[in-house]
Each structure stands twice: as structure tokens, then as C-alpha cells.
Design a protein around this motif. Structure first.
Motif, PDB file in Angstrom:
ATOM      1  N   ALA A 177       0.826  -1.205   0.000  1.00 27.11           N
ATOM      2  CA  ALA A 177       0.000   0.000   0.000  1.00 27.11           C
ATOM      3  C   ALA A 177       0.864   1.259   0.000  1.00 27.11           C
ATOM      4  N   GLU A 178       0.374   2.312  -0.644  1.00 30.50           N
ATOM      5  CA  GLU A 178       1.127   3.573  -0.732  1.00 30.50           C
ATOM      6  C   GLU A 178       1.050   4.393   0.555  1.00 30.50           C
ATOM      7  N   LEU A 179       0.024   4.157   1.359  1.00 31.69           N
ATOM      8  CA  LEU A 179      -0.105   4.852   2.637  1.00 31.69           C
ATOM      9  C   LEU A 179       0.102   3.849   3.764  1.00 31.69           C
ATOM     10  N   GLU A 180       1.230   3.939   4.416  1.00 33.36           N
ATOM     11  CA  GLU A 180       1.504   3.050   5.537  1.00 33.36           C
ATOM     12  C   GLU A 180       2.180   3.829   6.663  1.00 33.36           C
ATOM     13  N   LYS A 181       3.306   4.469   6.366  1.00 39.20           N
ATOM     14  CA  LYS A 181       4.014   5.246   7.381  1.00 39.20           C
ATOM     15  C   LYS A 181       3.180   6.434   7.863  1.00 39.20           C
ATOM     16  N   ASN A 182       2.362   6.976   6.996  1.00 35.56           N
ATOM     17  CA  ASN A 182       1.579   8.167   7.337  1.00 35.56           C
ATOM     18  C   ASN A 182       0.215   7.853   7.946  1.00 35.56           C
ATOM     19  N   LYS A 183      -0.043   6.583   8.208  1.00 34.53           N
ATOM     20  CA  LYS A 183      -1.357   6.212   8.743  1.00 34.53           C
ATOM     21  C   LYS A 183      -1.662   6.908  10.067  1.00 34.53           C
ATOM     22  N   GLN A 184      -0.731   6.837  11.012  1.00 33.90           N
ATOM     23  CA  GLN A 184      -0.996   7.417  12.327  1.00 33.90           C
ATOM     24  C   GLN A 184      -1.126   8.929  12.233  1.00 33.90           C
ATOM     25  N   ALA A 185      -0.328   9.545  11.371  1.00 26.72           N
ATOM     26  CA  ALA A 185      -0.450  10.994  11.197  1.00 26.72           C
ATOM     27  C   ALA A 185      -1.844  11.358  10.685  1.00 26.72           C
ATOM     28  N   LEU A 186      -2.374  10.544   9.766  1.00 27.70           N
ATOM     29  CA  LEU A 186      -3.712  10.814   9.245  1.00 27.70           C
ATOM     30  C   LEU A 186      -4.769  10.633  10.329  1.00 27.70           C
ATOM     31  N   VAL A 187      -4.636   9.598  11.135  1.00 22.90           N
ATOM     32  CA  VAL A 187      -5.572   9.398  12.253  1.00 22.90           C
ATOM     33  C   VAL A 187      -5.528  10.597  13.202  1.00 22.90           C
ATOM     34  N   ASP A 188      -4.325  11.057  13.528  1.00 24.25           N
ATOM     35  CA  ASP A 188      -4.178  12.208  14.426  1.00 24.25           C
ATOM     36  C   ASP A 188      -4.776  13.471  13.812  1.00 24.25           C
ATOM     37  N   PHE A 189      -4.522  13.665  12.519  1.00 29.81           N
ATOM     38  CA  PHE A 189      -5.064  14.837  11.816  1.00 29.81           C
ATOM     39  C   PHE A 189      -6.586  14.849  11.874  1.00 29.81           C
ATOM     40  N   LEU A 190      -7.195  13.721  11.570  1.00 29.29           N
ATOM     41  CA  LEU A 190      -8.655  13.647  11.575  1.00 29.29           C
ATOM     42  C   LEU A 190      -9.217  13.838  12.980  1.00 29.29           C
ATOM     43  N   ALA A 191      -8.511  13.337  13.977  1.00 25.24           N
ATOM     44  CA  ALA A 191      -8.962  13.544  15.359  1.00 25.24           C
ATOM     45  C   ALA A 191      -8.931  15.027  15.727  1.00 25.24           C
ATOM     46  N   GLN A 192      -7.930  15.743  15.233  1.00 28.29           N
ATOM     47  CA  GLN A 192      -7.851  17.174  15.506  1.00 28.29           C
ATOM     48  C   GLN A 192      -8.909  17.950  14.728  1.00 28.29           C
ATOM     49  N   ILE A 193      -9.155  17.545  13.482  1.00 22.93           N
ATOM     50  CA  ILE A 193     -10.211  18.200  12.701  1.00 22.93           C
ATOM     51  C   ILE A 193     -11.557  18.040  13.395  1.00 22.93           C
ATOM     52  N   LYS A 194     -11.790  16.876  13.957  1.00 23.82           N
ATOM     53  CA  LYS A 194     -13.072  16.598  14.613  1.00 23.82           C
ATOM     54  C   LYS A 194     -13.413  17.623  15.689  1.00 23.82           C
ATOM     55  N   VAL A 195     -12.416  18.103  16.417  1.00 31.30           N
ATOM     56  CA  VAL A 195     -12.672  19.036  17.522  1.00 31.30           C
ATOM     57  C   VAL A 195     -12.322  20.473  17.159  1.00 31.30           C
ATOM     58  N   ALA A 196     -11.960  20.727  15.889  1.00 34.47           N
ATOM     59  CA  ALA A 196     -11.612  22.083  15.466  1.00 34.47           C
ATOM     60  C   ALA A 196     -12.877  22.939  15.414  1.00 34.47           C
ATOM     61  N   PRO A 197     -12.976  23.995  16.220  1.00 34.49           N
ATOM     62  CA  PRO A 197     -14.243  24.722  16.357  1.00 34.49           C
ATOM     63  C   PRO A 197     -14.615  25.597  15.162  1.00 34.49           C
ATOM     64  N   ASN A 198     -13.673  25.854  14.247  1.00 43.64           N
ATOM     65  CA  ASN A 198     -13.979  26.728  13.115  1.00 43.64           C
ATOM     66  C   ASN A 198     -14.181  25.985  11.807  1.00 43.64           C
ATOM     67  N   VAL A 199     -14.025  24.651  11.820  1.00 40.19           N
ATOM     68  CA  VAL A 199     -14.174  23.868  10.590  1.00 40.19           C
ATOM     69  C   VAL A 199     -15.651  23.567  10.351  1.00 40.19           C
ATOM     70  N   LYS A 200     -16.112  23.952   9.181  1.00 37.67           N
ATOM     71  CA  LYS A 200     -17.505  23.724   8.789  1.00 37.67           C
ATOM     72  C   LYS A 200     -17.644  22.486   7.911  1.00 37.67           C
ATOM     73  N   GLU A 201     -16.662  22.283   7.014  1.00 41.59           N
ATOM     74  CA  GLU A 201     -16.735  21.164   6.077  1.00 41.59           C
ATOM     75  C   GLU A 201     -15.381  20.477   5.949  1.00 41.59           C
ATOM     76  N   LEU A 202     -15.420  19.168   5.745  1.00 38.35           N
ATOM     77  CA  LEU A 202     -14.260  18.384   5.360  1.00 38.35           C
ATOM     78  C   LEU A 202     -14.617  17.691   4.049  1.00 38.35           C
ATOM     79  N   VAL A 203     -13.867  17.991   3.003  1.00 38.06           N
ATOM     80  CA  VAL A 203     -14.134  17.419   1.686  1.00 38.06           C
ATOM     81  C   VAL A 203     -13.015  16.452   1.331  1.00 38.06           C
TER      82      VAL A 203
END
Length: 555
Positions: A177-203
Motif C-alpha cells: 500500500a502507498e499509505l503506511e508510514k503516514n497512517k498514524q499521522a492521518l488518524v491524528d489529523f482527523l482527530a484534531q479536525i473533529k474538535v476544530a471549532p472553526n471547521v464547517k466542512e471536510l471534503v
């Protein structure tokens, strides 16, 4: 990394703005030059975006006369209605440099974010040597607006920001798979987006679950749905992180199809990501998402305009006996490329067939260009397997047979000189029909479509050709697909500034380009005149870095 630049202003005429300084003599009087630490422009509709301005410095070529300053330098904010609102500022000569004026806001703090300003320097400003600026100068600049995961106080706890990320390429097997080393970074990023108070949309801008990056000998299961379920299971933490955002209900999550998930159906997405929004065209594998306060933002994956990656509902239906077959040739060379990567870019004994172009026949010459593209691709992606061996397993999209690489590459009949291929028979002749079916408004000539398919800027330019030059209401276009993240100023048919952005990719190796990138669009905050577009990179240490200069438009 983001590059810091410094801007020099020359006071030539009100409508002039150049880099560098300038001195002239008019009627025997000396004219001063000006340099500034702030990017400025003479165009109100194209204000350069500056990050974190605390102090505006205006450095003149002569020592200034303090008595001429108070009425000669003015700063105005331009509000959402286009009105000039004078800023109460502290304007004074620098104590350490009598040639420099310092401009601060009244609180001596950072200038407000997400605003556009007009700076006026009147010709009455003079120096102790009696030099002047020669004419009134009017310059415009904008201040960027921060993307702060914990919240930006200047957005007043409002959800307005739109985050676009694409090309995750979640794979079915971690060994290739092309995404392996960056998996945890992506999980962390999405967790931060989830609680970001100014984000209206994720596309999600396409290429989410990857069905293309598979070795040639990979055996697809009989059920396409089962395959995508396996991809999801192999990336469960990421799927869970997306679903946590969807379930929380504070942020709208939208999926836009890409080419590597071309066959991922609406039902597949809904099963794996319950509650997600989807932007789909009538034809499977395509979709356009329009958003923004004035529907001024267009988001597509970008493969629609690529000869090798846009759906092909014509070429292989006689072979597959399947009236839903749409896989384009890019699918097969990606399978070959995956094998090349797994094999470590081996030396190969394969020899490409010699083909003589027929320049008198446009169809045959385009077939030759198609062959040359395949040759160029496979020359840098060698495999151990013979071109004649039936090593390409299918069981997908109506294909049931095993194929050889030579089934994909055009061959030339030794007697007639005719160029054709087993798969994608006469694909060069059906390009105009494919474009019509796939909804490409401005037709791309077949020779350009073939020869420039691998050029990222060719895809970027489709934002202008297919949107900005046709519809003045569309001011921002975001693609993915090329993996080359960027933010580029363009213009539309009314000569208004527009912005094209590419969201880049999250794969482990972006071939010399940044990975873990995303775009943030911030519509005008209350009372403001500008919408900003910025490109960021997320790091494994959970920090976010602005990658290139932001852009802004007045809407």
C-alpha cells in the motif's frame, strides 16, 4: 517550506506597482524611493496576502521631514460592502532610522486577520532635503487568516472554514500500500479536525480507497463490495476517524470520486462511511462538489480531464460483454507500476516493438502517440515479467481474462503498418465521444490529451479552461489527482482574480513533493471583503505548517 519574501514599492504613478526601487528627476526636483516589508499591489481586486503583520515599515531614500507625515500617510480597511474605513493608527518615524516610517494599529498589536487594506501616501510627504514622493501612491494588501486547530478567536467561534484533502490511497494490503508510514499521522489529523471549532466542512477529494495500486498477479475477489470492505478493514483506524467526524455531526463530510476509487459505488461509500455526503455525476466514477457562501467554490478530483484516467465507457465493452465497463488504461499501467515497485525497479529484458509513425493519417499518428506514452511509462517502470506473458489478472469491471502487457501496448502490423491494441482498440478515435459522455465542456484535442496527460500543470490549467473561462461565478477550484500541492492565482473571463489549488496527497512517498497536505478555504468573516485559500502540511508531531503563500479574492 514557505518562503519569506520582501517587497519593494516604487512611487511612479498611482496605478503603478513594481518590484524594486526607482528614482527620477522631474522639473529639477528629487523624487524619493520607497521600500516596504509588506507585499502590496495597485490592484484592489488582487491584494497580495501577507502573514502576521505587526508593523508596516516604509523605508524612504531620504531623511523625512516629521512635519509632513501626519496628513500624508493614511491606512484604510475595506469592508465587506467595499467601503473605506479609516484605521486609527500610530504612524511615526523610527527612532533608529529617520528615513523609515512605522505604522501600527492603535493597540500596537498584530493587524486584524482576513482583511484587505488600502495604504495612501500623498505627494505632500517630504524630506529634509526637500525631496518628495512625486505623486500620490495608493497600494492594496491583505492579511492572511490563520488555520488554528484549537480555534481562531477572530472567527468568533463560528464554523466557516472548509478543509479539502485528497489522494489518501488507502490500500488493501500493507505490504504494498502507498499509505503506511503516514497512517498514524492521518488518524491524528482527523482527530484534531473533529474538535476544530472553526471547521464547517471536510471534503475528501477522491482516491480514498485504492483499487488500482495492486500488483499484476493480485487476484480480485468475486465481490467488488468485499474488496472495498477489505480495504476498509486494513485501514480501520482511519475509517473510524472519518466516521467519528461524521457521527459527531458538527462538520459536513463530503466524498468526491477519484480514479483510483473509480468503481467505488454510492452504496459502498454509504456502507463504510454511514451518513457521509457524496458528490456524484450521473456516470460512475465522476463527481463535482460546489460549495461556499456564493457557490463560488468547485471541488473535483481532476482525473476527468486525463486521457488515461477518466472513465472509458467505450473501448472494452465488446471484450467484457459488460455495458457498465469504464476502467481506463491508467488502471493497467498502475497495476504494472505496482509490480515494478514491489520488485524494486528491476532490470528488464523486455524490448518494445518498433513502430513507424504514419503522419499522413491523424488517427494512426495519434495511435503512435498513445504507443509512445506507454513506452515512456514502462521505460521507467520495468518489470521482470515478459511482455508476452499473461500476468495481468483481472476479475474486475467485466474483465475476466488474464492479459499480457503487450495486450495493452499498441502493436504495428508488419504487412499493413496499421497500429492497434488488443485492449482499448482505437481508443484515440473515441476521445471526443468519451469527453461528451464524461461532461468535459471544453474539448481537449486528442494529441494534447495523450501527450500531456502526465504533466501536472496541464491538469491545473483545466481549472481555468473548464471553469474560470466559462462561469464568472466560480472563483475557486480545487483538484487533487496530480499529488503536486499548490495554490495558484489565475483570472477568469471577466479578468477577475481567481484561485486554483491542488490538495496534494497523503501517501508515504510523493516523489519529491510534499505529502500530508491539505487546503483550507476561509470565506469572508463578518464585515470582511476577502476569501482566503491556504495550503498546509501536517507533521507526525501533530504540528501544522503553511506550505506556500496564501491567496485571496474579493467576493
Amino acid at each position: 517550506m514557505k518562503t519569506t519574501k520582501y517587497f519593494s514599492l516604487a512611487c511612479l504613478k498611482i496605478a503603478n506597482s513594481i518590484l524594486g526601487a526607482y528614482t527620477s528627476i522631474q522639473d529639477g526636483s528629487k523624487e524619493m524611493t520607497i521600500e516596504s516589508n509588506v507585499f502590496m499591489s495597485d490592484e484592489l481586486d488582487n491584494p497580495p496576502v501577507n502573514d502576521k503583520i505587526q508593523t508596516i515599515l516604509l523605508k524612504f531614500s531620504d531623511e523625512l521631514d516629521p512635519t509632513t507625515i501626519s496628513d500624508a500617510v493614511k491606512l484604510y480597511r475595506i469592508d465587506g460592502e467595499g467601503n473605506l474605513v479609516e484605521e486609527v493608527c500610530a504612524i511615526k518615524i523610527d527612532l533608529n532610522d529617520p528615513k523609515t516610517i512605522r505604522i501600527n494599529n492603535q493597540q500596537i498589536t498584530r493587524f486584524a486577520q482576513g482583511e484587505v487594506y488600502q495604504l495612501v501616501i500623498k505627494s505632500t510627504l517630504g524630506s529634509k532635503s526637500k525631496a518628495s514622493v512625486g505623486c500620490d501612491y495608493v497600494g492594496y494588501f491583505a492579511t492572511n487568516i490563520d488555520f488554528d486547530i484549537s480555534g481562531n478567536p477572530e472567527l468568533n467561534e463560528e464554523r466557516t472554514q472548509i478543509v479539502i484533502a485528497s489522494d489518501f490511497h488507502l490500500g488493501v494490503d500493507s505490504t504494498f500500500a502507498e499509505l503506511e508510514k503516514n497512517k498514524q499521522a492521518l488518524v491524528d489529523f482527523l482527530a484534531q479536525i473533529k474538535v476544530a471549532p472553526n471547521v464547517k466542512e471536510l471534503v475528501i477529494g477522491g482516491d480514498l480507497l485504492d483499487e488500482w495500486f495492486l500488483p499484476m498477479d493480485y487476484q480480485m475477489p468475486d465481490s467488488k463490495a468485499a474488496f472495498f470492505d477489505q480495504v476498509a478493514a486494513n485501514n480501520q483506524a482511519i475509517v473510524d476517524a472519518f466516521n467519528a467526524i461524521i457521527t459527531a455531526g458538527e462538520i459536513k463530510v463530503t466524498y468526491v470520486p477519484g480514479n483510483h476509487d473509480l468503481l467505488l459505488t454510492e452504496a459502498d461509500v454509504a456502507r463504510i462511511f454511514p451518513g457521509i455526503s457524496q458528490a456524484r455525476a450521473e456516470l460512475q466514477g465522476l463527481g463535482t462538489y460546489v460549495t461556499g457562501p456564493n457557490s463560488e467554490i468547485v471541488i473535483e478530483h481532476g482525473h476527468k480531464y486525463n486521457f488515461f484516467c477518466t472513465p472509458d465507457p467505450i473501448s472494452n465493452r465488446a471484450i467484457t460483454n459488460d455495458d457498465t465497463n469504464i476502467l481506463p488504461p491508467g488502471y493497467f499501467f498502475t497495476r504494472i507500476a505496482t509490480t515494478c515497485v514491489i520488485e524494486g525497479h528491476p532490470q528488464s529484458d523486455n524490448v518494445f516493438p518498433e513502430i513507424i509513425p504514419n503522419k499522413e493519417d491523424s488517427s494512426q499518428f495519434n495511435a503512435y502517440l498513445y504507443y509512445e506514452t506507454w513506452k515512456a511509462i514502462l521505460s521507467v517502470l520495468p518489470v521482470k515479467e515478459s511482455f508476452d506473458d499473461k500476468v495481468l489478472k483481472t476479475n474486475i469491471d467485466g474483465f475476466t481474462e488474464n492479459y499480457s502487457i503487450n495486450d495493452c501496448i499498441p502493436q504495428q502490423d508488419k504487412e499493413t503498418g496499421f497500429i492497434d491494441s488488443t485492449l482499448y482498440h482505437n481508443i484515440q478515435d473515441s476521445w471526443d465521444e468519451r469527453q461528451a459522455i464524461n461532461g468535459i465542456t471544453v474539448k481537449i484535442p486528442v494529441n494534447e490529451a495523450i501527450t500531456r496527460a502526465a504533466v501536472p500543470s496541464f491538469t491545473d490549467y483545466q481549472a481555468k479552461t473548464q471553469f474560470f473561462d466559462l462561469d464568472p461565478s466560480k472563483r475557486i477550484v480545487v483538484f487533487g489527482h496530480t499529488h503536486v500541492a499548490d495554490v495558484i492565482a489565475m483570472t477568469n473571463l471577466n479578468n477577475q482574480k481567481t484561485i486554483y489549488a491542488n490538495s496534494g496527497t497523503w501517501i508515504d512517498n510523493a516523489q519529491g513533493y510534499p505529502t500530508r497536505t491539505f487546503i483550507v478555504i476561509t470565506p469572508p468573516k463578518a464585515g470582511s471583503a476577502i476569501e482566503t485559500v491556504n495550503l498546509y502540511q501536517y507533521s507526525p508531531d501533530q504540528t501544522i505548517t503553511q506550505w506556500t503563500d496564501g491567496q485571496a479574492i474579493r467576493i
